[in-house]
Design an enzyme around this catalytic site. Structure first.
Site, PDB file in Angstrom:
ATOM      1  N   ASP A  35       0.811  -1.222   0.000  1.00 40.86           N
ATOM      2  CA  ASP A  35       0.000   0.000   0.000  1.00 40.86           C
ATOM      3  C   ASP A  35       0.838   1.262   0.000  1.00 40.86           C
ATOM      4  OD1 ASP A  35      -2.045  -1.687   0.093  1.00 40.86           O
ATOM      5  OD2 ASP A  35      -2.733  -1.178   2.116  1.00 40.86           O
ATOM      6  N   ALA A  36       1.921   1.232   0.804  1.00 41.19           N
ATOM      7  CA  ALA A  36       2.715   2.453   0.941  1.00 41.19           C
ATOM      8  C   ALA A  36       3.325   2.838  -0.407  1.00 41.19           C
ATOM      9  CB  ALA A  36       3.805   2.248   1.978  1.00 41.19           C
ATOM     10  N   GLU A  37       3.726   1.818  -1.177  1.00 43.47           N
ATOM     11  CA  GLU A  37       4.339   2.081  -2.483  1.00 43.47           C
ATOM     12  C   GLU A  37       3.262   2.611  -3.433  1.00 43.47           C
ATOM     13  OE1 GLU A  37       7.322   2.120  -3.304  1.00 43.47           O
ATOM     14  OE2 GLU A  37       7.382   1.947  -5.488  1.00 43.47           O
ATOM     15  N   ASP A  39       0.547   4.229  -2.589  1.00 41.78           N
ATOM     16  CA  ASP A  39       0.250   5.609  -2.182  1.00 41.78           C
ATOM     17  C   ASP A  39       1.317   6.567  -2.692  1.00 41.78           C
ATOM     18  OD1 ASP A  39      -1.936   4.661  -0.875  1.00 41.78           O
ATOM     19  OD2 ASP A  39      -1.079   4.796   1.145  1.00 41.78           O
ATOM     20  N   SER A  84     -14.615   8.083   0.213  1.00 39.31           N
ATOM     21  CA  SER A  84     -13.394   7.610   0.863  1.00 39.31           C
ATOM     22  C   SER A  84     -12.947   8.655   1.878  1.00 39.31           C
ATOM     23  CB  SER A  84     -12.340   7.272  -0.175  1.00 39.31           C
ATOM     24  OG  SER A  84     -11.796   8.410  -0.693  1.00 39.31           O
ATOM     25  N   GLU A 120     -12.670   6.160  15.974  1.00 37.28           N
ATOM     26  CA  GLU A 120     -12.926   4.737  15.701  1.00 37.28           C
ATOM     27  C   GLU A 120     -11.679   4.087  15.147  1.00 37.28           C
ATOM     28  OE1 GLU A 120     -15.679   4.827  12.461  1.00 37.28           O
ATOM     29  OE2 GLU A 120     -17.254   5.682  13.697  1.00 37.28           O
ATOM     30  N   LYS A 122      -9.645   2.214  12.128  1.00 39.45           N
ATOM     31  CA  LYS A 122      -9.714   2.134  10.665  1.00 39.45           C
ATOM     32  C   LYS A 122      -9.461   0.681  10.294  1.00 39.45           C
ATOM     33  CE  LYS A 122      -8.650   4.253   6.330  1.00 39.45           C
ATOM     34  NZ  LYS A 122      -8.678   3.029   5.562  1.00 39.45           N
ATOM     35  N   ASP A 124      -8.941  -2.655   8.329  1.00 38.65           N
ATOM     36  CA  ASP A 124      -8.252  -2.935   7.071  1.00 38.65           C
ATOM     37  C   ASP A 124      -8.927  -4.107   6.364  1.00 38.65           C
ATOM     38  OD1 ASP A 124      -6.449  -2.627   5.102  1.00 38.65           O
ATOM     39  OD2 ASP A 124      -4.727  -3.380   6.204  1.00 38.65           O
ATOM     40  N   TYR A 231     -19.495   1.162  10.582  1.00 36.76           N
ATOM     41  CA  TYR A 231     -18.969   2.464  10.990  1.00 36.76           C
ATOM     42  C   TYR A 231     -19.812   3.634  10.494  1.00 36.76           C
ATOM     43  CZ  TYR A 231     -16.710   1.902   6.419  1.00 36.76           C
ATOM     44  OH  TYR A 231     -16.461   1.661   5.107  1.00 36.76           O
ATOM     45  N   LYS A 296     -13.942  11.464  13.381  1.00 36.06           N
ATOM     46  CA  LYS A 296     -15.084  12.058  12.677  1.00 36.06           C
ATOM     47  C   LYS A 296     -15.678  13.138  13.568  1.00 36.06           C
ATOM     48  CE  LYS A 296     -16.041   7.696  10.383  1.00 36.06           C
ATOM     49  NZ  LYS A 296     -16.853   6.473  10.332  1.00 36.06           N
ATOM     50  N   LYS A 320      -3.291   7.355   9.838  1.00 33.75           N
ATOM     51  CA  LYS A 320      -2.734   6.031   9.549  1.00 33.75           C
ATOM     52  C   LYS A 320      -1.544   5.715  10.442  1.00 33.75           C
ATOM     53  CE  LYS A 320      -3.599   4.108   5.842  1.00 33.75           C
ATOM     54  NZ  LYS A 320      -3.927   4.304   4.449  1.00 33.75           N
ATOM     55  N   CYS A 414      28.247 -26.937   6.332  1.00 39.45           N
ATOM     56  CA  CYS A 414      27.950 -25.837   7.244  1.00 39.45           C
ATOM     57  C   CYS A 414      28.909 -24.672   6.975  1.00 39.45           C
ATOM     58  CB  CYS A 414      28.097 -26.315   8.684  1.00 39.45           C
ATOM     59  SG  CYS A 414      28.007 -24.965   9.871  1.00 39.45           S
ATOM     60  N   CYS A 417      31.356 -24.489  10.286  1.00 36.93           N
ATOM     61  CA  CYS A 417      32.313 -25.532  10.695  1.00 36.93           C
ATOM     62  C   CYS A 417      32.593 -26.540   9.586  1.00 36.93           C
ATOM     63  CB  CYS A 417      31.791 -26.259  11.935  1.00 36.93           C
ATOM     64  SG  CYS A 417      30.401 -27.331  11.581  1.00 36.93           S
ATOM     65  N   CYS A 432      23.130 -28.523  10.406  1.00 31.68           N
ATOM     66  CA  CYS A 432      24.553 -28.811  10.433  1.00 31.68           C
ATOM     67  C   CYS A 432      24.726 -30.019  11.350  1.00 31.68           C
ATOM     68  CB  CYS A 432      25.296 -27.603  10.991  1.00 31.68           C
ATOM     69  SG  CYS A 432      26.899 -27.990  11.683  1.00 31.68           S
ATOM     70  N   CYS A 438      30.687 -27.468  16.061  1.00 27.98           N
ATOM     71  CA  CYS A 438      30.369 -26.264  15.288  1.00 27.98           C
ATOM     72  C   CYS A 438      30.354 -25.051  16.218  1.00 27.98           C
ATOM     73  CB  CYS A 438      29.018 -26.440  14.617  1.00 27.98           C
ATOM     74  SG  CYS A 438      28.492 -24.986  13.704  1.00 27.98           S
TER      75      CYS A 438
HETATM   76  S1  IVH Z   1     -15.916   6.197   7.025  1.00 29.31           S
HETATM   77  C1  IVH Z   1     -17.656   9.214   4.674  1.00 29.31           C
HETATM   78  N1  IVH Z   1     -14.874   4.782   8.979  1.00 29.31           N
HETATM   79  O1  IVH Z   1     -11.633   3.370   4.733  1.00 29.31           O
HETATM   80  C2  IVH Z   1     -16.495   8.393   5.016  1.00 29.31           C
HETATM   81  N2  IVH Z   1     -14.233   4.271   6.776  1.00 29.31           N
HETATM   82  O2  IVH Z   1     -10.588   5.477   2.813  1.00 29.31           O
HETATM   83  C3  IVH Z   1     -16.671   6.989   4.630  1.00 29.31           C
HETATM   84  N3  IVH Z   1     -12.687   2.400   6.609  1.00 29.31           N
HETATM   85  O3  IVH Z   1     -13.788   2.930   2.052  1.00 29.31           O
HETATM   86  C4  IVH Z   1     -15.796   6.060   5.308  1.00 29.31           C
HETATM   87  N4  IVH Z   1     -12.574   1.954   8.757  1.00 29.31           N
HETATM   88  O4  IVH Z   1     -13.535   1.025   3.644  1.00 29.31           O
HETATM   89  C5  IVH Z   1     -14.931   4.989   7.651  1.00 29.31           C
HETATM   90  N5  IVH Z   1     -14.083   3.595  10.810  1.00 29.31           N
HETATM   91  C6  IVH Z   1     -14.128   3.796   9.490  1.00 29.31           C
HETATM   92  C7  IVH Z   1     -13.396   3.012   8.594  1.00 29.31           C
HETATM   93  C8  IVH Z   1     -13.471   3.286   7.227  1.00 29.31           C
HETATM   94  C9  IVH Z   1     -12.169   1.609   7.548  1.00 29.31           C
HETATM   95  C10 IVH Z   1     -12.380   2.289   5.175  1.00 29.31           C
HETATM   96  C11 IVH Z   1     -13.602   2.244   4.320  1.00 29.31           C
HETATM   97  C12 IVH Z   1     -13.457   3.345   3.318  1.00 29.31           C
HETATM   98  C13 IVH Z   1     -12.016   3.682   3.409  1.00 29.31           C
HETATM   99  C14 IVH Z   1     -11.857   5.148   3.187  1.00 29.31           C
END
Ligand code: IVH
Length: 675
Positions: A35-37, A39, A84, A120, A122, A124, A231, A296, A320, A414, A417, A432, A438
């Site tokens: 993911d980091a790559e 992003d 998202s 909350e 996040k 995965d 969520y 939120k 994150k 080995c 040794c 070994c 050894c």
């Molecule tokens: S809220 C209006 N809450 O993260 C905002 N999303 O990058 C809608 N996700 O597609 C998302 N945990 O799959 C929300 N506590 C959480 C979450 C969460 C994971 C995911 C979700 C979303 C993605 C957004």
């Protein structure tokens, strides 16, 4: 054709790479980039497009929420788009988010000194929308591109934590939004099954969950035990939404929807960061994976003022955790020789910052693992470091393999040794054969002997042990007790004071307990808990040295394999000599009366379980046998008393027949072991 300008060319390359990664991730469920790559590529492309908006093509991946619905499932247009979240990677970014939000509220005449946030996890996993009409679950869909997703209703029905019927006060329509996950334990099990069937392993629980949710045969989804946590909500009709987000989640709970307990309402940035830190400490212990936390704005009225920017709300942000995966290159594969002679290949890596630390090498476990993952020297690989675990190579990035990438071969001698390397049939580990000849094994044995949980010789670390062994001053643990202060002081980096301290530590270590002593010997397959069981059961050392296999099998948790290791260890005259020397050097412990647990109905009986039993899981069957005093072994031999066979029993059943071992089914086992 005109030559592309460098930036234009770069943007085109980035678009291609991202699209390719998207396809592999979303359509094939087979990601190639961490993911980091991903992003990083996305941010690079966004930066170029910001610099020169003309380079932004309509089909640029920056222009949409990733993920396109596959053709396998019916398309569903979401009643309310699935958005998202923007990400923050540092406290500074969270502060900037909070400042922007307060500023926007102030401009709207809604000034507050501190914003209240609903915090909350996040999750995965993957986002889904669950639609309920008059309380009844009618449709489940994936997020897809945010506007159109896939109809996966049948598969979602198999998820036990998804209620098919809400509580009676459910409104006319409610869409529950949340995340589908696979628990870590389930993920490990699934990959074990995949390996056993020689099928591809999943890279992480999220991809495994995605794969399971997008099965065309929902029976397969059901087998994979997915979970769901809510969520938020989508469309609602016939109910007034609670005025806060925290209230909304509480309301969902009353409807029967699962919401994770790890949530709280916090005040301002300080409150959010406090939650972040708390969850960070908890993370490794959670049964599922999270990649951060989400803040939120709690009050709906404030959320409405803040509104949305392109595809994400201005009232929420994901904070994150540092990425646990990154990509780097394998520069070489070295061999480490362990205490028991096991040769472990270790990948040397171009240093990479992952999981909060700089990683320079990763264990490769054994030769089979390298073959299975097809890791070659020169490869670009995804490295993962989760929590405190040892960094691991997850997978190779196949399209970045250089033409001269070299295949690894386990040496036949080995590297320390030069003794022969031997790999027992059916074992993954090459060893070994040098034993205490050894130097590597000797050093590791001494370190184990001196370790905190063994004789606890404070200050005897790997550098000192290396000097002692390489200088020929110490061969066995008993030699340690013969070292005087003058010898110790002559070692590198050992000033007078440290030498005295170390000598004092040896002195202290002489008085120990039997269980520590047994553990310190480093008998294969005898860990701390077995050492404790042996010490309690026999009370003294002498009967352990001479115990027969049958006597050893009476010890709780000792099975044929462990009993065999103990017997082999003490059958070796050299090991008995070391024990005698240690005692002569003054190592001592209090002797106790044996503590024996009463023998159960199955005492001394050895079982092998094979195939799928009708009601008991393997662990449960094992527990039943062990509680009744029996032992469970991994393979059938002449010593096996019973083979418990279920469905699809394979070679073990054949072997049992061949050797004439009694074969029983689950019902018979229950009868034999039951009260
Ligand atoms: S809220 C209006 N809450 O993260 C905002 N999303 O990058 C809608 N996700 O597609 C998302 N945990 O799959 C929300 N506590 C959480 C979450 C969460 C994971 C995911 C979700 C979303 C993605 C957004």
């Amino acid at each position: 054709m005109a030559r592309l300008q460098p930036l234009e060319e770069q943007a085109r390359r980035l678009r291609e790479q991202i699209k390719q990664a998207d396809h592999q991730y979303y359509v094939l469920d087979q990601p190639t980039l961490p993911d980091a790559e991903y992003d990083r590529l996305m941010r690079e492309l966004q930066a170029i497009e910001r610099e020169d908006p003309e380079l932004q093509t309509p089909d640029s991946p920056t222009q949409r929420v990733s993920g396109s619905p596959s053709r396998e499932f019916q398309e569903v247009r979401h009643a309310a788009p699935m958005l998202s979240l923007n990400n923050a990677f540092s406290e500074a970014e969270v502060t900037a988010f909070d400042t922007r939000a307060r500023e926007a509220l102030r401009r709207a005449g809604n000034e507050v000194s501190e914003i209240e946030y609903a915090c909350e996890l996040k999750f995965d996993g993957l986002a889904v929308n669950l639609r309920y009409e008059r309380g009844e679950f009618v449709m489940g869909a994936t997020r897809g591109d945010g506007a159109v997703g896939e109809d996966v209703t049948t598969n979602i029905r198999t998820i036990r934590s998804v209620p098919l019927q809400l509580a009676t006060h459910a409104p006319e329509i409610v869409e529950v939004r949340g995340e589908v996950l696979m628990f870590k334990r389930e993920f490990e099990r699934l990959n074990q099954r995949q390996r056993a069937k020689e099928l591809r392993e999943y890279a992480n629980p999220r991809n495994a969950a995605a794969g399971a949710l997008r099965q065309l045969d929902s029976r397969i989804t059901a087998e994979r035990s997915l979970r769901f946590f809510a969520y938020g909500v989508g469309e609602i009709l016939g109910a007034t939404e609670p005025p806060t987000h925290a209230g909304l989640l509480d309301w969902l709970v009353t409807l029967g929807v699962p919401v994770a307990g790890e949530r709280e309402v916090a005040s301002g940035v300080a409150g959010c960061i406090n939650f972040y830190d708390k969850v960070g400490r908890l993370r490794a212990r959670l049964p599922y994976e999270i990649d951060g936390v989400v803040y939120k704005v709690n009050t709906r009225a404030q959320q409405q003022v803040l509104g949305y920017v392109s595809r994400a709300p201005r009232f929420a942000i994901a904070h994150k955790f540092p990425a646990q995966e990154a990509i780097t290159q394998v520069t070489g594969i070295d061999i480490q020789v362990g205490r028991t002679g096991a040769l472990t290949p270790v990948a040397r890596l171009v240093p990479v910052f992952v999981g909060g630390v700089n990683v320079t090498n990763a264990t490769l476990h054994n030769e089979d693992e390298i073959r299975r993952k097809d890791i070659r020297i020169g490869d670009t690989v995804t490295v993962r470091r989760a929590g405190d675990v040892i960094p691991e190579i997850v997978a190779v990035v196949p399209d970045r393999r250089p033409p001269n990438a070299a295949t690894f071969r386990m040496p036949t001698q080995c590297p320390v040794c030069s003794s022969k390397v031997y790999r027992e049939e059916g074992e993954a580990v090459a060893r070994c054969t040098g034993g205490l000849v050894c130097a590597a094994q000797r050093k590791e044995s001494l370190l184990h002997f001196a370790g905190r949980r063994a004789l606890d010789i404070e200050g005897l670390g790997d550098k000192l042990v290396a000097q002692l062994v390489d200088g020929g001053l110490v061969r066995t643990p008993a030699d340690l007790f013969g070292l005087d202060v003058a010898t110790l002081a002559s070692l590198d980096r050992m000033a007078g004071k440290s030498a005295t301290n170390l000598a004092a530590a040896f002195e202290r270590a002489r008085s120990t307990t039997l269980e520590r002593f047994v553990y310190a010997l480093g008998i294969r397959n005898v860990g701390e808990s077995t050492a404790r069981d042996l010490a309690r059961h026999f009370g003294k050392l002498a009967p352990i040295l001479d115990a027969t296999e049958a006597e050893l099998l009476e010890v709780p948790d000792v099975g044929p394999v462990v009993a065999g290791s103990i017997r082999n260890f003490f059958a070796e005259p050299h090991n008995r000599e070391v024990v005698a020397e240690l005692r002569a050097a003054g190592v001592c412990w209090p002797e106790n009366e044996p503590i024996r647990t009463p023998a159960g109905k199955l005492a001394g009986k050895i079982f092998v379980i094979t195939g799928t039993l009708p009601t008991l899981k393997r662990d449960e069957a094992k527990a039943l046998i062990e509680v009744a005093g029996g032992k469970v072994a991994g393979s059938v031999s002449k010593k096996t008393d019973f083979v418990v066979a279920g469905d699809d029993a394979g070679s073990k059943l054949a072997k049992a027949n061949e050797l004439g071992v009694t074969i029983i089914d689950e019902a018979q086992l229950q009868k034999m072991g039951g009260d």
